[in-house]
Scaffold this motif. Sequence first.
Motif: not given
Length: 313
Positions: A102-106, A132-150
Amino acid sequence: MLLLMDTRIPLRRLEVFCLVVDEGGVTRAAERLLVAQPGVSAQLRSLEKALGAALFVRAGSKVALTEAGDRLYHWAKEVLAGGAQVQRDIDDLARGVAGSLRVASSMAIGTYLLPPLMTQLRKDRPGADITVHISEPAAALRAAEIGEVDFSVTTWLDDPGPETLHAEKLWEEPLVLCAAPHGPPSVDSVDLAEVATLPLVGVPSGVAFHKMLHDQLRRHGIGELPTVIRLGHAEAIKQAVALNGWVCLASAYCVADDVTAGRLRTVRIRDATLVEGIGLYHRTAKYFSPLQDAALGALRQTADAKRRATSTV
């Protein structure tokens, strides 16, 4: 008939039992296993003792399954097949050809940079589950921080991120001034200050790309650039530029196909080099599976290739 079996029965004992059934007798099973016949018979006796039921009856010179034996046989085949599948799954995970990623990106990175890497990863690993989840960088960083993405891959900002995240600048992508094929400016190169005189399509104020660009412009002595309109996606920006004869500042990877196809053209900025940093973020204590590690490796290989290409220019 209910079998009250010992759940600690070794799978090996079930394998021997099924082989005896499949081969039609103890002798053939022992030959297949390359062991002495008494050893196979001892395994069957142990199994019957654990189950509290007879599994075979004599039928002339052959053995036949009892009702309990028949039920055990079909159940054991399922168990052994499931065990074999689990082992294959584990082997695939160990080799990185399966598992989940699971990846989050801008927005732009997730639209243009990541898809080729992730699709190649999926082609190389048929069992992989990649999102791959696409969102704003702040949301992508938050997803990584709380473990929603790798991990997250976003526009790099020099501001320090959350302490719980490891931040790694992978490479820098050049920013280019893009114009319509027959729109202004009428020349192929301009000074940075001249960009302020052009009909510029911008991004919404406050987003990471806007902040990154504004910081670089400020270092070159340029303030906020006036815009004719602000749009939130690269595709919308490129369409506005092409249809209206406007210009935009965009990462080269966003417009490469459009320039090649003649829908847009690039205008060189003579007195400044603007870039977008590509940043990788993940939890500092994150464990990466082989598949996830392979994805990180692909990103870092791309980064190395980009840096080598830049150093030879």
